[in-house]
Each structure stands twice: as C-alpha cells, then as structure tokens.
Write an enzyme that holds these catalytic residues in place. Structure first.
Site, mmCIF file in Angstrom:
data_model
loop_
_atom_site.group_PDB
_atom_site.id
_atom_site.type_symbol
_atom_site.label_atom_id
_atom_site.label_comp_id
_atom_site.label_asym_id
_atom_site.label_seq_id
_atom_site.Cartn_x
_atom_site.Cartn_y
_atom_site.Cartn_z
ATOM 1 N N HIS A 176 0.854 -1.192 0.000
ATOM 2 C CA HIS A 176 0.000 0.000 0.000
ATOM 3 C C HIS A 176 0.886 1.236 0.000
ATOM 4 O O HIS A 176 1.833 1.326 0.778
ATOM 5 C CB HIS A 176 -0.910 0.029 1.230
ATOM 6 C CG HIS A 176 -1.746 1.270 1.294
ATOM 7 N ND1 HIS A 176 -2.905 1.425 0.565
ATOM 8 C CD2 HIS A 176 -1.572 2.437 1.960
ATOM 9 C CE1 HIS A 176 -3.413 2.621 0.792
ATOM 10 N NE2 HIS A 176 -2.617 3.253 1.641
ATOM 11 N N ASP A 211 -15.446 1.833 6.887
ATOM 12 C CA ASP A 211 -14.382 2.735 6.446
ATOM 13 C C ASP A 211 -14.904 3.719 5.412
ATOM 14 O O ASP A 211 -14.600 4.916 5.479
ATOM 15 C CB ASP A 211 -13.208 1.945 5.865
ATOM 16 C CG ASP A 211 -12.191 2.875 5.237
ATOM 17 O OD1 ASP A 211 -11.594 3.672 5.980
ATOM 18 O OD2 ASP A 211 -12.026 2.846 4.009
ATOM 19 N N LYS A 261 -8.976 -1.872 5.233
ATOM 20 C CA LYS A 261 -9.178 -2.292 3.841
ATOM 21 C C LYS A 261 -8.174 -3.353 3.430
ATOM 22 O O LYS A 261 -8.517 -4.326 2.751
ATOM 23 C CB LYS A 261 -9.041 -1.065 2.911
ATOM 24 C CG LYS A 261 -10.293 -0.224 2.886
ATOM 25 C CD LYS A 261 -10.129 0.992 2.006
ATOM 26 C CE LYS A 261 -9.121 1.950 2.619
ATOM 27 N NZ LYS A 261 -9.227 3.316 2.062
ATOM 28 N N ARG A 283 -15.097 12.066 7.358
ATOM 29 C CA ARG A 283 -13.838 12.769 7.644
ATOM 30 C C ARG A 283 -13.544 13.799 6.568
ATOM 31 O O ARG A 283 -13.077 14.902 6.854
ATOM 32 C CB ARG A 283 -12.682 11.768 7.736
ATOM 33 C CG ARG A 283 -12.712 10.937 9.016
ATOM 34 C CD ARG A 283 -11.732 9.761 8.930
ATOM 35 N NE ARG A 283 -10.367 10.198 8.721
ATOM 36 C CZ ARG A 283 -9.418 9.444 8.159
ATOM 37 N NH1 ARG A 283 -9.702 8.213 7.761
ATOM 38 N NH2 ARG A 283 -8.205 9.918 8.009
ATOM 39 N N SER A 327 -8.045 3.231 8.662
ATOM 40 C CA SER A 327 -8.642 3.227 7.329
ATOM 41 C C SER A 327 -7.812 2.369 6.371
ATOM 42 O O SER A 327 -8.350 1.516 5.659
ATOM 43 C CB SER A 327 -8.725 4.670 6.814
ATOM 44 O OG SER A 327 -9.242 4.697 5.509
#
Lengths: 436, 436
Positions: free
Chosen positions: A84, A163, A189, A170, A185
């Site tokens: 990620h 999320d 995921k 947010r 978050s």
C-alpha cells in the site's frame, strides 16, 4: 457498566481510553444509525485532538474490517502479500510491482483506490487499458489471484463499509489528518483482502500526504505497530515524494511507464522504488532469504519476461486488451504536446510534485470530487528531475493535451514547479527509512 | 479570500482565529443547510478544544442573535434590565425578582427556560399557577412589559433559532461544556429580548453547572467581557449553589416560596439572593445610585406591597389566576408528606443540591428529556440547611408526593444528601464574587 454513546464521545473528548467493546459499539452504532452522523463527526474530531493508542487503533481497525466481508484466500497457496502506498504524484508502482512479485511466486491480492486531489489512483491508471475492469466481484478476484498470481480491483461495497462511511464523514469535517484514523482506514481495507503480510510505502515530501519526515515516520511506525498487533507481518518504507516519481504523470502515460519497467526499461527512480518494495514483499512472502537475494530474483523475472507474462495474463483475466502489455504505445496519449523549456542555464534543484499533480488535475488527469471522470489520455511528462543540468531552451516537461488551449491555464504553473539553481542540490535518496 | 466551510472547520481545528464574517458564514450556512449537521458538530468539537476569543464569541453571539427576531422594546420607557441564572436547585429567584424590580421602576423583559436534569426551570414553576401562560407572542410580551413593567415568557421560535439548533446539536455531541459556546448561547437569547443591561447570577457548587469557583469565575468573566463588547451593561454575581436555595424544591412549592418573599416572608438565603440581584438591576436601570440605596428601595417595595401588586398584574395579564398572589396556599402541593428525620445529633455540614435536585426529578418535579411533562404539585422541602444544629429525630426534609409509594425510591437518597458532623461547617457566603 455500559456507557451511552454521548458518554463515549465525552470520554474520548476528555482524553480517556475507550475499551475495544466501546469502540466496536461506536462503529456498529454509526452503521445501524443509532449514532447519528453528527455524533460520529464529533467523535472523529475528539479523536483528532486526543488520538487513539495502539490498542484502540487495533480495535477501530478490527471493527471497520469486520463491518464487511473479509476475503477468504485460503484456497490460494503461499503467503499472500500486498503493498500500500500513501499516495503521491507519478506513483504507478503498483501496476508493475504486483505482476513482478507474483511472477516470483508471491500471490498479490490488491485492492486499490482512485485518484483524488493532486494524488493519482491505480484504478484510474489501469482503466486506461481498453476493456480493463476493476469492478470484479470477490469470487472472480479470488479466482484470478489463484490462477494468475495477482489481481487488482477497487474497494467493493462488501469491503469495510464502515471505512467508506467514516472516510466520507472525515472528508467533509476536517478530520482526515489524524494518524490513528489514517492507520485504521488503510489497515481495515488491506486486512480485508485476506493477506498475510503487507509492505507500506509511506511517501514523504511536497507531493505526499505527509509533508515532513517526522509526520511520515509517525504514520509509518503506527501502521507497523498496529498492523503487527493485528496479526500481520508489516514493513514500511519511507520514500521521497518531493518530486514526481518517474517521468509520467497522468493515467495512460503512467501505465505505459509501468509496463516499460516490466520490459526492463523506464526511469531509474521508478525501477528502484519497485525493486525496493518488491524485495520486501519477496522476503515477507518467504521467496527470498534477504533483500539482496530478492532483488536478484526480481531482476531475473524482468529479464526473462516472467513479469510481463503475468501482467499479460492479469490484463486478459480482467477483460483488458492484453496486447498493450507487449506494446505499451498502444495506450492512447493525447496528441497535442506542449513543451516547457528552461529559461536559463542551471541545475534543477527541485520539481514540486504538488504543483505538477495539481496541474495534471487541472487538465483532466485527476479529480477534485469523487464523482468526476478523468481523461486517461492527458498528462504531463517530467523530463528534468532534481540534479539534472539544463541549458536555456532545454525541455523540462511536456504537457499532453487534446487541444492547445487546454494547456494554457497550467503552462506557467508547470514551469514554476521547476526550480533552477546555480549549483546541483544535495541528492535526496529515494529510500529515506525502513521501519519494521 | 473566501474560504470553504471545510476550510473554516480546519482553521478552527488548527487554532486559528476566524473573522466575524467567517463565523457569520458558519452560522448562516448551518441554518440554510449548506453546512450539514455533521459539519456543525465537527466545528463545535473543534471550538470545544480550541476555544473562541472574545471577538469571535461576540461574532458568534451576534450571528445567533441575528438569526432571529430582536425584540423592539423602544416603546417601553426606561432602561430595560434582565437577570439570567446559570441554573441551580431551588432557584426560584426570577419569579419574585422580576416584579420586585419592575415595582421599583425598571422594566424587566424576561425570556426564561424549562427545567432539564437536576436543575429546575422558571417556566415550569410559573405554570403551577392555574391558567398562567408562558407562550405569549412577542407583541403581547412587549405590551405587557410596557403596561405592567415585567412579563415572563419562554423562548419563541422567532428568538435566536440558531441557538436552538446549535444547543440541540451540542446536547447530543458532548460539546455543552465550552465556555464560549455557553456565553454565546446565553447572551444571544438575552440580547434578543431588547434589553439594555443584564445581571448574571452564575451559580457555583454541587448543584450548579459550574462545580468549581475557577470554572464559574471563568464563565462569569467571559459573559461580562463579551456582553460588554456587544454593547450592553453587564454585571455578574457568583453565588453559592452547594445546597439548594431556599426551602422548596419543585414547582408549585417554589412559586409559593417566591410569592412569600414578596409578602416579606420566606427563607433568608432566597431573600438575600433576590435583594443582591435586584440591587444590581436597580443601579444598572438608573433607579438607584448605589447598592445600598437600591436595597432600601427594594425593601420598601416589598413592605408597601408594590411588588405584590406588580406580580398580581403580571399574573392576570398572562392569563393566570391572580388570587394565588395574595394567597400562595392556593397553589396545590401534593398531599402525601414523607418526613426525613436526622438519625443522630449534630450539625448539618452540607446538603447536596445535586442529589436533592435529582431526587426531585425522580418523583416527577423535573425531567430528563425535553419532551417530558412535570408534575407541578410534587417536590421536596429542605428544612435543615448547612450550619443548622439538629437532634436525632428532627425533620431534615419533607418529600411531597401524591402516593406514599412514589417517595420510596428517593427516601434514602434524600437522607444521604444531608451530611451531619460534630462541628458546624465554615459558613459559605451566598455571594462569592462580583464581576464587572
């Protein structure tokens, strides 16, 4: 003693630690409507100020993860590893990295996102491939990971719906910039993908979400700590994002450049970033004893065309035109090319990734709202990178647009993103830190 | 540069000062729906943590005030002065104070509230008078203030609708306890009455919203500073609210006790509190040169029956049975009387106003939710006040209920509210500070 939802907001507001059950209660109440959006917003702002400790962040991650489906990839053999990135400008690493690592025997199930603001998104870039679909359902996703070794899709509605809901809140309540909320978050995921290990590319600099090394390090450390507590093997690299990564900024052009890497070509910084992250993934996936061995293996997979072969299979499996893999020039890039030239001799001391990213958004390569479409063919090529010596008249960048007029609003902005100086800058290493 | 609403939330979150126009923008956007409730909640929580300076608080007060109708009392001669109490247990001062001050020539336009939680409300107490209406419209209100000298109504929907909206949000998002938000809420409603000056009774202690002298002083100082900046003459008194004020806690019994004061009777602490606040109002209203002169004038208005006469006119004008003013015993108090006796000899060192207040709520004299009705006839009489010497078997309190069983759940709680000791406590003065 069971506390009311308002009491839970007040306790976080006053700096108390919430129990895992209490955090679960907040998240499930937000989803079933017992906790109104305005109460959720107040809770998030209280978290912004008071933070969450690691135990609370794990609880939040798990609550968000378990709000949806957790993919079962037990039928896929091997240690499943994903990567990620916190996002940057020109960051097309996922597109070459996933097939490359899969070619070395590590399955890579990858759920990616779209671009927003100055930062691009893997899904938008992949969709520049004609026919390529990122909206596969989870059974197709699992099957392709098993058969091909990797598959790249978007977040389905089954994955971590809490999320999605919280991120939307947010975004409009000025509570994005909170490390525990970012960590939960990201991890909720990624953990929903059914992975065993995760490599994080935390970008730092002008074009990154985290502008300073201290912020980026704090985020990377929190991600590693919380991910480890949640039972996964996690490594984070801090990498430079002051200037765009690679040459291409856009969508089709970025996918081209990622494919170039698999052809053994492409910009050195993009290749290096891919190999650094890939080496971590191979070690975590048990396919190499150390980074050096992993790197040798990755380079061989490129040289032998194994990575290209996986990419071809993946594109075909995801309904895309696999001919682009062998011939990236098939990807359409807008025909009008506006060159930006240096106005004097000197060294490029900086290329402002944020300004390049925002310029790309302005010509349609990105979006400022989630409901906007992108034009895959437009983009910017950054030819002169920091450290380059240029002469007056040398090309610094190209703007790729469909009409000349479309480039007009960004010409000065792109030019201003290049800072020229009399002396070369202190080199800024791509890899700034490794956090385990 | 006009900032977006999310930017305004972020700027307050980050501790920046907002301009008056920006605060106005937040409030008007909340009312017209451009700013969603969840964004309002995030803003309020950011204010909770970052505060507002006086200039911002004035801007918030004015924005809330101007969200509705500001009464025009220019047809009423004289300097209009009101009193606001931050609320306590047994605080029926408004009921005797308004007619008393009006009898001395200072018009008192008073918009009051209802009880919530342990704290009672003037409207509930007044409605114990048969027929008495507090829901008059603003034209009737203005007329009665002009003709009688005072009128006491509830907040109409025309008065500071932004305050109603924001208060409802604060109540469910744990953002009540913020001094600038409290100040703006109080002052926006009071300034909407068309007053020229305001006396504030900031209660401090167990039965008050502000439990410590430091908190109460901070609130009082902020109220005086902001009210003065908003162009009004403002004085605040800090008064003790550790024990209930007076003897009666409830509704009908409190109204009886307030009427007793106008008859020249009633508990000493209630009389003293009324005279202290009344003296400030007379000085602000230009009807006395100083507090001593004012006090003499107030005492004369009681002795001569002038205050009672105003009260009679006001009750009649507000459609109530004015016979109760001359004969307060006409107000129905529940017939079942449960006496709470001292279990040993000693001195009363404390009477916990919060516990007495919550006990009164439990028998129906108050409410825990705004949609609940109160029973005007039930209540508690606190006979032994701090400093009193008692013998075993002496009555400390009476509980007034409609059935014996109704008192059962609170008997022990009421008894426990009385703390007995071997020595008398250090006397706690009613007036703790005066802030101008």
């Amino acid at each position: 003693m069971k506390r009311s939802l308002v009491e839970l907001i007040a306790r976080k507001r006053d700096g108390h630690k919430l129990s895992s059950d209490e955090i679960q209660q907040v998240i499930s109440s937000l989803l079933d409507g017992q906790l109104a959006d305005y109460q959720g917003a107040a809770f998030l702002m209280a978290v912004f100020f008071r933070g969450l400790d690691d135990e609370e962040t794990v609880a939040l991650t798990v609550a968000m993860l378990e709000s949806g489906q957790v993919l079962d990839l037990s039928s896929v053999r091997g240690v499943k590893v994903d990567k990620h990135s916190t996002g940057g400008v020109g960051d097309k690493v996922s597109i070459c990295l996933a097939p490359l690592v899969a070619a070395c025997g590590v399955p890579v199930p990858m759920v990616s996102g779209r671009g927003l603001g100055h930062s691009g998104g893997t899904l938008d870039k992949l969709e520049a491939i004609p026919g390529f679909r990122t909206d596969l359902d989870v059974s197709e996703f699992s099957r392709i990971v098993g058969e091909v070794g990797t598959c790249m899709i978007g977040q389905t509605k089954e994955i971590a719906p809490a999320d999605k809901r919280i991120y939307a809140l947010r975004d409009v309540t000025a509570t994005v910039e909170s490390i525990p909320l970012i960590v939960a978050s990201i991890l909720s995921k990624k953990l929903a993908e059914g992975i065993d290990a995760l490599v994080l590319d935390v970008k730092v600099g002008r074009g990154a979400f985290m502008k300073t090394a201290a912020q980026a390090r704090a985020l990377a450390e929190a991600l590693v700590r919380v991910g480890t507590r949640a039972g996964k093997k996690v490594v984070a690299l801090l990498t430079d994002m002051n200037a765009p990564l690679g040459v291409a900024v856009g969508n089709a052009n970025e996918t081209r450049e990622a494919l170039d890497i698999l052809h053994g070509k492409g910009p050195a910084d993009l290749r290096e970033c891919t190999l650094l992250l890939g080496a971590e993934m191979l070690v975590l996936g048990g396919r190499a004893a150390n980074a050096d061995e992993a790197r040798t293996r990755l380079e061989a997979a490129i040289a032998k065309g194994e990575a290209l072969a996986v990419m071809e299979k993946m594109v075909a499996a995801q309904h895309g035109d696999a001919r682009v893999v062998g011939d990236p020039s098939r990807l359409e890039v807008a025909k009008v090319d506006i060159a930006i030239a240096a106005d004097r001799d000197g060294f490029v001391t900086a290329v402002d990734a944020l300004e390049i990213g925002l310029s790309a958004v302005a010509i349609g390569a990105g979006r400022t709202r989630t409901d906007q479409a992108v034009d895959p063919a437009v983009g910017i090529s950054v030819h002169a990178k920091p450290g380059a010596r240029v002469r007056a008249g040398d090309t610094l960048a190209h703007i790729h647009v469909r009409t000349k007029e479309a480039a007009t609003p960004i010409v000065d902005r792109v030019r201003a993103a290049f800072v020229l100086g009399a002396a070369p800058p202190t080199p800024s290493p791509l890899l700034q830190a490794r956090i385990t």
